[in-house]
Design a protein around this motif. Structure first.
Motif, PDB file in Angstrom:
ATOM      1  N   ALA A  74       7.685   8.687  -9.585  1.00  0.00           N
ATOM      2  CA  ALA A  74       8.659   7.600  -9.672  1.00  0.00           C
ATOM      3  C   ALA A  74       9.547   7.778 -10.908  1.00  0.00           C
ATOM      4  N   PRO A  75      10.772   7.240 -10.880  1.00  0.00           N
ATOM      5  CA  PRO A  75      11.617   7.335 -12.070  1.00  0.00           C
ATOM      6  C   PRO A  75      10.998   6.587 -13.242  1.00  0.00           C
ATOM      7  N   ASN A  76      11.051   7.202 -14.415  1.00  0.00           N
ATOM      8  CA  ASN A  76      10.516   6.549 -15.614  1.00  0.00           C
ATOM      9  C   ASN A  76      11.572   6.330 -16.683  1.00  0.00           C
ATOM     10  N   PHE A  77      12.799   6.707 -16.396  1.00  0.00           N
ATOM     11  CA  PHE A  77      13.926   6.421 -17.281  1.00  0.00           C
ATOM     12  C   PHE A  77      15.112   5.991 -16.426  1.00  0.00           C
ATOM     13  N   VAL A  78      16.001   5.241 -17.021  1.00  0.00           N
ATOM     14  CA  VAL A  78      17.232   4.874 -16.332  1.00  0.00           C
ATOM     15  C   VAL A  78      18.363   4.835 -17.347  1.00  0.00           C
ATOM     16  N   PHE A  79      19.463   5.489 -16.993  1.00  0.00           N
ATOM     17  CA  PHE A  79      20.687   5.443 -17.775  1.00  0.00           C
ATOM     18  C   PHE A  79      21.556   4.303 -17.248  1.00  0.00           C
ATOM     19  N   VAL A  80      22.274   3.643 -18.142  1.00  0.00           N
ATOM     20  CA  VAL A  80      23.194   2.581 -17.743  1.00  0.00           C
ATOM     21  C   VAL A  80      24.547   2.829 -18.397  1.00  0.00           C
ATOM     22  N   ASN A  81      25.550   3.101 -17.571  1.00  0.00           N
ATOM     23  CA  ASN A  81      26.936   3.183 -18.039  1.00  0.00           C
ATOM     24  C   ASN A  81      27.680   1.969 -17.510  1.00  0.00           C
ATOM     25  N   THR A  82      28.354   1.247 -18.360  1.00  0.00           N
ATOM     26  CA  THR A  82      29.144   0.109 -17.893  1.00  0.00           C
ATOM     27  C   THR A  82      30.634   0.376 -18.061  1.00  0.00           C
ATOM     28  N   PHE A  83      31.382  -0.161 -17.108  1.00  0.00           N
ATOM     29  CA  PHE A  83      32.831  -0.010 -17.074  1.00  0.00           C
ATOM     30  C   PHE A  83      33.464  -1.378 -16.885  1.00  0.00           C
ATOM     31  N   GLU A  84      34.628  -1.573 -17.472  1.00  0.00           N
ATOM     32  CA  GLU A  84      35.312  -2.859 -17.362  1.00  0.00           C
ATOM     33  C   GLU A  84      35.706  -3.161 -15.927  1.00  0.00           C
ATOM     34  N   ASN A  85      36.005  -2.121 -15.172  1.00  0.00           N
ATOM     35  CA  ASN A  85      36.421  -2.301 -13.784  1.00  0.00           C
ATOM     36  C   ASN A  85      36.287  -0.964 -13.064  1.00  0.00           C
ATOM     37  N   LEU A  86      36.554  -0.966 -11.770  1.00  0.00           N
ATOM     38  CA  LEU A  86      36.451   0.256 -10.976  1.00  0.00           C
ATOM     39  C   LEU A  86      37.462   1.309 -11.414  1.00  0.00           C
ATOM     40  N   ASP A  87      38.661   0.877 -11.802  1.00  0.00           N
ATOM     41  CA  ASP A  87      39.690   1.829 -12.207  1.00  0.00           C
ATOM     42  C   ASP A  87      39.248   2.650 -13.416  1.00  0.00           C
ATOM     43  N   GLN A  88      38.495   2.024 -14.317  1.00  0.00           N
ATOM     44  CA  GLN A  88      38.064   2.726 -15.520  1.00  0.00           C
ATOM     45  C   GLN A  88      37.135   3.885 -15.191  1.00  0.00           C
ATOM     46  N   MET A  89      36.471   3.811 -14.041  1.00  0.00           N
ATOM     47  CA  MET A  89      35.556   4.877 -13.646  1.00  0.00           C
ATOM     48  C   MET A  89      36.285   6.153 -13.239  1.00  0.00           C
ATOM     49  N   ASP A  90      37.603   6.078 -13.063  1.00  0.00           N
ATOM     50  CA  ASP A  90      38.373   7.262 -12.686  1.00  0.00           C
ATOM     51  C   ASP A  90      38.589   8.204 -13.866  1.00  0.00           C
ATOM     52  N   ASN A  91      38.290   7.754 -15.077  1.00  0.00           N
ATOM     53  CA  ASN A  91      38.457   8.605 -16.251  1.00  0.00           C
ATOM     54  C   ASN A  91      37.510   9.800 -16.192  1.00  0.00           C
ATOM     55  N   ASN A  92      37.968  10.933 -16.691  1.00  0.00           N
ATOM     56  CA  ASN A  92      37.141  12.143 -16.774  1.00  0.00           C
ATOM     57  C   ASN A  92      36.320  12.075 -18.063  1.00  0.00           C
ATOM     58  N   ILE A  93      35.335  11.184 -18.060  1.00  0.00           N
ATOM     59  CA  ILE A  93      34.594  10.855 -19.278  1.00  0.00           C
ATOM     60  C   ILE A  93      34.016  12.077 -19.967  1.00  0.00           C
ATOM     61  N   TRP A  94      33.260  12.863 -19.231  1.00  0.00           N
ATOM     62  CA  TRP A  94      32.541  13.966 -19.862  1.00  0.00           C
ATOM     63  C   TRP A  94      33.466  15.146 -20.114  1.00  0.00           C
ATOM     64  N   GLY A  95      34.399  15.414 -19.222  1.00  0.00           N
ATOM     65  CA  GLY A  95      35.328  16.508 -19.456  1.00  0.00           C
ATOM     66  C   GLY A  95      36.223  16.282 -20.658  1.00  0.00           C
ATOM     67  N   ASP A  96      36.566  15.024 -20.916  1.00  0.00           N
ATOM     68  CA  ASP A  96      37.482  14.708 -22.011  1.00  0.00           C
ATOM     69  C   ASP A  96      36.792  14.544 -23.363  1.00  0.00           C
ATOM     70  N   ASN A  97      35.466  14.557 -23.395  1.00  0.00           N
ATOM     71  CA  ASN A  97      34.777  14.184 -24.640  1.00  0.00           C
ATOM     72  C   ASN A  97      33.707  15.165 -25.096  1.00  0.00           C
ATOM     73  N   MET A  98      33.705  16.363 -24.531  1.00  0.00           N
ATOM     74  CA  MET A  98      32.691  17.338 -24.907  1.00  0.00           C
ATOM     75  C   MET A  98      32.845  17.817 -26.347  1.00  0.00           C
ATOM     76  N   GLU A  99      34.037  17.632 -26.934  1.00  0.00           N
ATOM     77  CA  GLU A  99      34.226  18.038 -28.327  1.00  0.00           C
ATOM     78  C   GLU A  99      33.340  17.246 -29.270  1.00  0.00           C
ATOM     79  N   ALA A 100      32.842  16.088 -28.780  1.00  0.00           N
ATOM     80  CA  ALA A 100      31.959  15.270 -29.624  1.00  0.00           C
ATOM     81  C   ALA A 100      30.642  15.974 -29.930  1.00  0.00           C
TER      82      ALA A 100
END
Length: 253
Positions: A74-100
């Motif tokens: 069974a799953p023993n961890f859960v990640f939670v990402n929250t977005f202000e709205n559905l449109d915000q989910m269209d961002n390339n979150i990981w592609g745009d922020n790997m420099e971090a």
């Protein structure tokens, strides 16, 4: 790797406005890999999430660990990402922020090769009582009438929880509460279509809230009044599908 990089939004479990979208990714991590997994996610991948949050690409990122074991796979961890709205989910979150990650190479800190993504869900926050909490009881349900379930939670149960949370001395230890509906996946075979969560800061309060206590009806006061008005026996005749305790590992906002 792509699946890994699109992380979870509960229980959960942290939101600041109704209508927010949460992406929940449930992960099974072998027992002998838990320390490594937590170290990599909190030390490195949280930085990528923080960069996305700072750019306004999402609202928050959280990692939660399930308390106890239900089944071996069974799953023993859960990640939670929250977005202000559905449109915000269209961002390339990981592609745009790997420099971090700085000089760290993504392939050297990946966690997908030794963990399993068991399932993921997209949910919408319908209502909540904000507050700080270390533990969350997440209640998963498949009501016969989802609209009625949401309406009763808003009109009957939320005021009861608000009063309890405000009563810090004589309350039940609850510090936060919320309700979400599932956006995807849906259908008869879906594991749940709604979820509520109850937040606490002490495990003793969590267990005291869950345990059976024989109490005189007259002493139950407001709770008994809510029960008298409730139609949950018809709305959720089989009760909750699951009630799982999660402990907060880390939150980035």
């Amino acid at each position: 790797m792509k699946k890994l990089l699109f992380l979870f939004a509960v229980l959960m479990i942290s939101a600041s406005a109704f209508g927010q979208i949460a992406y929940l990714q449930y992960r099974h991590v072998p027992g002998d890999q838990i320390d490594k997994f937590v170290e990599l996610e909190t030390t490195h991948w949280s930085k990528v999430a923080k960069s996305a949050i700072d750019k306004g690409q999402m609202s928050s990122w959280s990692l939660w660990q399930k308390v106890g074991v239900t089944t071996d796979d069974a799953p023993n961890f859960v990640f939670v990402n929250t977005f202000e709205n559905l449109d915000q989910m269209d961002n390339n979150i990981w592609g745009d922020n790997m420099e971090a990650l700085g000089d760290v190479k993504a392939e050297d800190i990946e966690t997908g090769s030794f963990t399993t993504t068991t399932f993921d869900y997209y949910t919408q926050v319908e209502d909540l009582i904000e507050g700080d909490y270390k533990y969350a009881i997440v209640n998963y349900a498949k009501p016969t009438d989802r609209a009625a379930f949401v309406a009763e939670n808003k009109t009957l149960w939320k005021p009861l929880h608000e009063a309890s949370i405000a009563n810090t001395e004589d309350g039940n230890g609850m510090t936060a509460w919320g309700i979400s509906t599932v956006v995807y996946p849906t259908g008869n075979q879906a594991r749940f279509s709604v979820m509520t969560w109850d937040g606490f800061n002490k495990m003793s309060d969590v267990m005291n809230y869950l345990r059976y206590v024989e109490t005189d009806a007259a002493a139950m006061g407001p709770f008994q009044e809510v029960i008298a008005k409730s139609k949950m026996n018809d709305i959720v005749p089989e009760g909750f599908e699951y009630r799982i305790i999660y402990e907060r590992v880390m939150t980035v906002e």
